[in-house]
Scaffold this active site. Structure first.
Site, PDB file in Angstrom:
ATOM      1  N   ASN A   9      22.408  34.778  47.200  1.00  0.00           N
ATOM      2  CA  ASN A   9      22.127  35.368  45.890  1.00  0.00           C
ATOM      3  C   ASN A   9      21.253  34.390  45.107  1.00  0.00           C
ATOM      4  O   ASN A   9      21.732  33.375  44.632  1.00  0.00           O
ATOM      5  CB  ASN A   9      23.451  35.621  45.151  1.00  0.00           C
ATOM      6  CG  ASN A   9      23.236  36.058  43.718  1.00  0.00           C
ATOM      7  OD1 ASN A   9      22.149  36.509  43.355  1.00  0.00           O
ATOM      8  ND2 ASN A   9      24.271  35.942  42.898  1.00  0.00           N
ATOM      9  N   TRP A  10      19.993  34.727  45.007  1.00  0.00           N
ATOM     10  CA  TRP A  10      19.054  33.800  44.354  1.00  0.00           C
ATOM     11  C   TRP A  10      19.184  33.812  42.833  1.00  0.00           C
ATOM     12  O   TRP A  10      18.575  32.989  42.154  1.00  0.00           O
ATOM     13  CB  TRP A  10      17.613  34.168  44.729  1.00  0.00           C
ATOM     14  CG  TRP A  10      17.249  33.900  46.150  1.00  0.00           C
ATOM     15  CD1 TRP A  10      18.087  33.630  47.201  1.00  0.00           C
ATOM     16  CD2 TRP A  10      15.923  33.872  46.694  1.00  0.00           C
ATOM     17  NE1 TRP A  10      17.367  33.444  48.356  1.00  0.00           N
ATOM     18  CE2 TRP A  10      16.029  33.585  48.067  1.00  0.00           C
ATOM     19  CE3 TRP A  10      14.651  34.071  46.142  1.00  0.00           C
ATOM     20  CZ2 TRP A  10      14.919  33.491  48.901  1.00  0.00           C
ATOM     21  CZ3 TRP A  10      13.540  33.977  46.970  1.00  0.00           C
ATOM     22  CH2 TRP A  10      13.680  33.680  48.336  1.00  0.00           C
ATOM     23  N   LYS A  11      19.906  34.764  42.308  1.00  0.00           N
ATOM     24  CA  LYS A  11      20.027  34.930  40.852  1.00  0.00           C
ATOM     25  C   LYS A  11      18.621  34.993  40.225  1.00  0.00           C
ATOM     26  O   LYS A  11      17.700  35.473  40.871  1.00  0.00           O
ATOM     27  CB  LYS A  11      20.873  33.806  40.245  1.00  0.00           C
ATOM     28  CG  LYS A  11      22.168  33.571  41.006  1.00  0.00           C
ATOM     29  CD  LYS A  11      23.139  32.733  40.236  1.00  0.00           C
ATOM     30  CE  LYS A  11      24.279  32.310  41.138  1.00  0.00           C
ATOM     31  NZ  LYS A  11      25.488  31.968  40.419  1.00  0.00           N
ATOM     32  N   HIS A  94      28.671  41.491  40.199  1.00  0.00           N
ATOM     33  CA  HIS A  94      28.720  40.018  40.196  1.00  0.00           C
ATOM     34  C   HIS A  94      29.342  39.557  38.877  1.00  0.00           C
ATOM     35  O   HIS A  94      29.128  40.190  37.833  1.00  0.00           O
ATOM     36  CB  HIS A  94      27.307  39.445  40.358  1.00  0.00           C
ATOM     37  CG  HIS A  94      27.316  37.972  40.597  1.00  0.00           C
ATOM     38  ND1 HIS A  94      27.458  37.064  39.570  1.00  0.00           N
ATOM     39  CD2 HIS A  94      27.242  37.247  41.741  1.00  0.00           C
ATOM     40  CE1 HIS A  94      27.462  35.840  40.076  1.00  0.00           C
ATOM     41  NE2 HIS A  94      27.329  35.920  41.392  1.00  0.00           N
ATOM     42  N   GLU A  96      28.566  37.385  36.849  1.00  0.00           N
ATOM     43  CA  GLU A  96      27.606  37.166  35.750  1.00  0.00           C
ATOM     44  C   GLU A  96      27.215  38.505  35.113  1.00  0.00           C
ATOM     45  O   GLU A  96      26.973  38.573  33.906  1.00  0.00           O
ATOM     46  CB  GLU A  96      26.381  36.395  36.279  1.00  0.00           C
ATOM     47  CG  GLU A  96      26.745  34.942  36.563  1.00  0.00           C
ATOM     48  CD  GLU A  96      25.992  34.284  37.702  1.00  0.00           C
ATOM     49  OE1 GLU A  96      24.920  34.787  38.110  1.00  0.00           O
ATOM     50  OE2 GLU A  96      26.472  33.246  38.201  1.00  0.00           O
ATOM     51  N   GLU A 166      35.085  36.010  44.598  1.00  0.00           N
ATOM     52  CA  GLU A 166      34.424  34.883  43.945  1.00  0.00           C
ATOM     53  C   GLU A 166      35.202  34.467  42.697  1.00  0.00           C
ATOM     54  O   GLU A 166      35.011  35.058  41.619  1.00  0.00           O
ATOM     55  CB  GLU A 166      33.008  35.278  43.522  1.00  0.00           C
ATOM     56  CG  GLU A 166      32.123  35.709  44.666  1.00  0.00           C
ATOM     57  CD  GLU A 166      30.655  35.481  44.330  1.00  0.00           C
ATOM     58  OE1 GLU A 166      30.013  34.712  45.051  1.00  0.00           O
ATOM     59  OE2 GLU A 166      30.179  36.039  43.324  1.00  0.00           O
ATOM     60  N   GLY A 172      28.947  28.184  40.689  1.00  0.00           N
ATOM     61  CA  GLY A 172      27.953  27.314  40.059  1.00  0.00           C
ATOM     62  C   GLY A 172      28.531  26.052  39.440  1.00  0.00           C
ATOM     63  O   GLY A 172      27.849  25.365  38.689  1.00  0.00           O
ATOM     64  N   SER A 213      30.410  27.981  44.914  1.00  0.00           N
ATOM     65  CA  SER A 213      30.059  26.603  45.292  1.00  0.00           C
ATOM     66  C   SER A 213      30.173  26.341  46.795  1.00  0.00           C
ATOM     67  O   SER A 213      30.601  25.261  47.210  1.00  0.00           O
ATOM     68  CB  SER A 213      30.899  25.602  44.487  1.00  0.00           C
ATOM     69  OG  SER A 213      30.608  25.721  43.104  1.00  0.00           O
ATOM     70  N   GLY A 235      23.684  28.875  44.532  1.00  0.00           N
ATOM     71  CA  GLY A 235      22.815  27.700  44.463  1.00  0.00           C
ATOM     72  C   GLY A 235      22.303  27.221  45.819  1.00  0.00           C
ATOM     73  O   GLY A 235      21.104  26.942  45.970  1.00  0.00           O
TER      74      GLY A 235
HETATM   75  C1  PEP Z   1      27.130  33.380  43.395  1.00  0.00           C
HETATM   76  O1  PEP Z   1      26.091  33.443  42.748  1.00  0.00           O
HETATM   77  O2  PEP Z   1      27.673  34.415  43.761  1.00  0.00           O
HETATM   78  C2  PEP Z   1      27.694  32.080  43.707  1.00  0.00           C
HETATM   79  C3  PEP Z   1      28.784  32.030  44.427  1.00  0.00           C
HETATM   80  O3  PEP Z   1      27.033  30.965  43.209  1.00  0.00           O
HETATM   81  P1  PEP Z   1      27.264  29.432  43.681  1.00  0.00           P
HETATM   82  O4  PEP Z   1      27.254  29.440  45.193  1.00  0.00           O
HETATM   83  O5  PEP Z   1      26.105  28.713  43.109  1.00  0.00           O
HETATM   84  O6  PEP Z   1      28.583  29.003  43.154  1.00  0.00           O
END
Ligand code: PEP
Length: 252
Positions: A9-11, A94, A96, A166, A172, A213, A235
Site C-alpha cells: 500500500n503506497w498510500k 483502511h 486511514e 491491522e 506506520g 510496521s 512504508g
Molecule cells: C498500511 O498502510 O496498511 C500499513 C500497514 O502501513 P505500515 O506498514 O507503514 O505500518
C-alpha cells in the site's frame, strides 16, 4: 490451502515519474518469486503507468479505495468501473480512510458489495485503535468491524475476499504487533466472525493478512503463524529491497 498474499500500500506516495522507476525495478525483482500472490497499490493517478509497466507479469495491481456508486455527481471520487479498467484488486476500509474520511462499517460494506459487482478482489481492513487496545476492546471492535463490513456478500464471492488485520497502533509507528498476539486475533476473533457469516469451510478459505510496521526483519514471524496468510505492507513497500524480501519471506 490458502495461497500467501502480499500487498504493498503506497498510500499518498510517489509521483508518476517515481512510480515508473519503482515499478520497473520491482517488476524485475519480484516477478520471478513464485508461490505468493503479490500486488502493489499506487495512488490512482499512477495506476495507468504501473499497469503498463507490470504488463502481463504476475504482479497484480490494486487501488487504495473507490466509491461504491457506478458513476455520477461525486466530485473527486473514483468509481468501481474506473478501477476495474486498470486493477484486479481494491483496498477497502483502511484505517486511514476510517479515521480521516469517516468511513464507517456501513460504507465499507457498500464498497465491498460494489467490488463484488465489478469482480474486484477486495482487501478489507479491520483493526483496533490504541485506545481500544489499551481498554481491552480489541476483540469486540474487530469482531464488529468484520461482521458488519463483510455482511450480505454472496457465498460465491466470499472466498475471494482478503481480510487485513491491522492494529491501528502498529501502522506506520514502527511498533509492530507480534506473531502470537496477531495470530490470536485472527484465529479467535476474525475467523469465528467469518464462520458466522459464511460457514466454516469458507471462513477457512479466506486469506487473512497482518498489517502494521511489517519489515523484512519481522515478516517471517508473522508468516510463520498458522492463521496469518501474508501481509499488507505500507512504508516498507516503498523500498525496493524491503518489499522484495518480504515477498520472498511470504513465498516460504
Ligand atoms: C498500511 O498502510 O496498511 C500499513 C500497514 O502501513 P505500515 O506498514 O507503514 O505500518
Amino acid at each position: 490451502m490458502r495461497k500467501p498474499f502480499v500487498a504493498g500500500n503506497w498510500k499518498m506516495n510517489k509521483t508518476i515519474a517515481e512510480t515508473r522507476d519503482l515499478v520497473s525495478q520491482l517488476s524485475e525483482k519480484i516477478s520471478a518469486i513464485t508461490g505468493v500472490e503479490k500486488i502493489i497499490c499506487p495512488p490512482f493517478v499512477s495506476l495507468q503507468t504501473a499497469s503498463a509497466l507490470i504488463g502481463d507479469s504476475d504482479i497484480g495491481l490494486g487501488a487504495q479505495n473507490m466509491h461504491w456508486e457506478e458513476k455520477g455527481a461525486f466530485t473527486g471520487e473514483v468509481s468501481p468501473a474506473m478501477v476495474k479498467e486498470l486493477c484486479g484488486y481494491v483496498i477497502l476500509g483502511h484505517s486511514e480512510r476510517r479515521a480521516y474520511f469517516n468511513e464507517s462499517d456501513e460504507i465499507v460494506n457498500r464498497k465491498l458489495i460494489s467490488a463484488q459487482k465489478y469482480d474486484l478482489t477486495p482487501i478489507v481492513c479491520v483493526g483496533e485503535t490504541l485506545d481500544q487496545y489499551e481498554s481491552k476492546l480489541t476483540r469486540e471492535v474487530v469482531s464488529r468491524q468484520t461482521s458488519q463490513s463483510l455482511r450480505d456478500v454472496s457465498p460465491d464471492f466470499a472466498p475471494r475476499i482478503v481480510v487485513a488485520y491491522e492494529p491501528v497502533w502498529a501502522i506506520g509507528t514502527g511498533k509492530a504487533s507480534n506473531g502470537l498476539e496477531a495470530n490470536a486475533v485472527v484465529k479467535d476473533v476474525i475467523r469465528p466472525a467469518l464462520t458466522e457469516l459464511f460457514g466454516l469451510e469458507t471462513a477457512q478459505a479466506i486469506r487473512v493478512l497482518y498489517g502494521g510496521s511489517v519489515t523484512s526483519s519481522n515478516a517471517a514471524e508473522f508468516f510463520g503463524q498458522p492463521d496469518i496468510d501474508g501481509a499488507l505492507v505500507g512504508g516498507a513497500s516503498l523500498k525496493l529491497d524491503e518489499f522484495a524480501a518480504i515477498t520472498r519471506a511470504a513465498a516460504g
